[in-house]
Design an enzyme around this catalytic site. Sequence first.
Site, PDB file in Angstrom:
ATOM      1  N   HIS A  94      39.675  41.706  40.692  1.00  0.00           N
ATOM      2  CA  HIS A  94      39.279  40.905  42.341  1.00  0.00           C
ATOM      3  C   HIS A  94      39.222  42.343  43.450  1.00  0.00           C
ATOM      4  O   HIS A  94      39.998  43.587  43.002  1.00  0.00           O
ATOM      5  CB  HIS A  94      40.479  40.254  43.092  1.00  0.00           C
ATOM      6  CG  HIS A  94      39.768  39.629  44.552  1.00  0.00           C
ATOM      7  ND1 HIS A  94      39.972  39.896  45.548  1.00  0.00           N
ATOM      8  CD2 HIS A  94      40.084  38.108  45.021  1.00  0.00           C
ATOM      9  CE1 HIS A  94      39.572  40.069  46.427  1.00  0.00           C
ATOM     10  NE2 HIS A  94      39.611  38.642  45.733  1.00  0.00           N
ATOM     11  N   ALA A  95      38.555  42.691  44.086  1.00  0.00           N
ATOM     12  CA  ALA A  95      37.870  44.136  44.922  1.00  0.00           C
ATOM     13  C   ALA A  95      39.525  44.206  45.504  1.00  0.00           C
ATOM     14  O   ALA A  95      39.291  45.613  45.665  1.00  0.00           O
ATOM     15  CB  ALA A  95      36.931  43.230  45.661  1.00  0.00           C
TER      16      ALA A  95
END
Length: 398
Positions: A230-231
Amino acid sequence: MDHQPLPLAGITVVAVEQAVSAPFATRQLADLGARVIKVERPDGGDFARGYDTAARGLASHFVWCNRGKESIAVDLKDPRGLEIVRGLVADADVFVQNLAQGAAARLGLDAAALCARHPRLVAVDISGYGPEGPYAHKRAYDMLVQCEAGLVSVTGTPEHAVKAGVPAADVAAAMYAFSGVLAALLRRGTTGLGGPVEVSMLDSLAEWMGHPLHHGMHGGEAPARTGLAHAVIAPYDAYGTADGSQVLLSVQNDREWRRLAEQVIGRPELAGHPDFATNRARTANRERTDAVVAGALAPLTAAEAVERLEAAGIACARISTVHDVAGHPQLAARDRWREVDSPAGPLRALLPPITLPGGAPAPMGAIPSLGEHTDALLRALGMTEETAAALRRDGVVA
């Protein structure tokens, strides 16, 4: 026990459709009890019929999107064929089309023209980019729209952008067309009037880009491509296990990190360590965070890792293949599989995701062969056998 009727029982839908976006939308309507009449070309029908032969000789896309429909094969370029479709529309509640931009209007089958002629009709135009603007007539296949909507820019690894593994632009447009029809039918119940519904693939997928789009617009920088990670959350990734599998875990807050550090990683001192104690710190130190988690899971089998993570209250999942999904224990336990008839024989299919407890079961109707219902529909329009035979002889119907 008496069941409530299906919500769309008594609703008739006529669809001049092809590929995925319109067929998937109208399949949702069929699943809720609507009668869906699929208008196809006599020379091969919906071109999605020819995409592959993976489903026992049938195309997997077509099998997915077209159960529970009636097929009539009509040449719309012949005035006699066009008149047949107009006759079907005159008795319909809903019309859906996703022809190339401008094609429906040339035939008088665009939503505006049909609703002017039939005020109670709900008519849907699905397009790639909308009816006006510089992209209106641009070709709009799913992958092209995924590119234009920015989806591929946020999907993949840091080195490589990739498309989604499912036709995301088509599915997005289909679901907005589906909900648009329901909304318009609800309004018709109040006002007595139908009306046009307009959906574009770009509009639909741009809406689905919500998080990265708003992150980039308001934060100044779009989220980086991070593969399965996940960023903006860490740890949130897939980690290898001793049996060659992968387990994805997601730590959503700092309380969960503390539990992970204490109960799974076995290093309670990391719970309050300044390099790991907050999500911002863990994201800034993503490589070190991932290395700690990977080291803890590597000696475990996937089953052991999942058991330990779940005991600690950490969200996790195995990385399933399509064959794993076909045998998924949760789908089996909830009895989500049925068989549908098709020209190739019975095929497994999932029940529709919308479940209406106490309602009639989903129809799960057959996948039609090309023109399977042509004769019956022509008879229903009052056409004599001689006229129908002449149309078939001339190639107007099949």
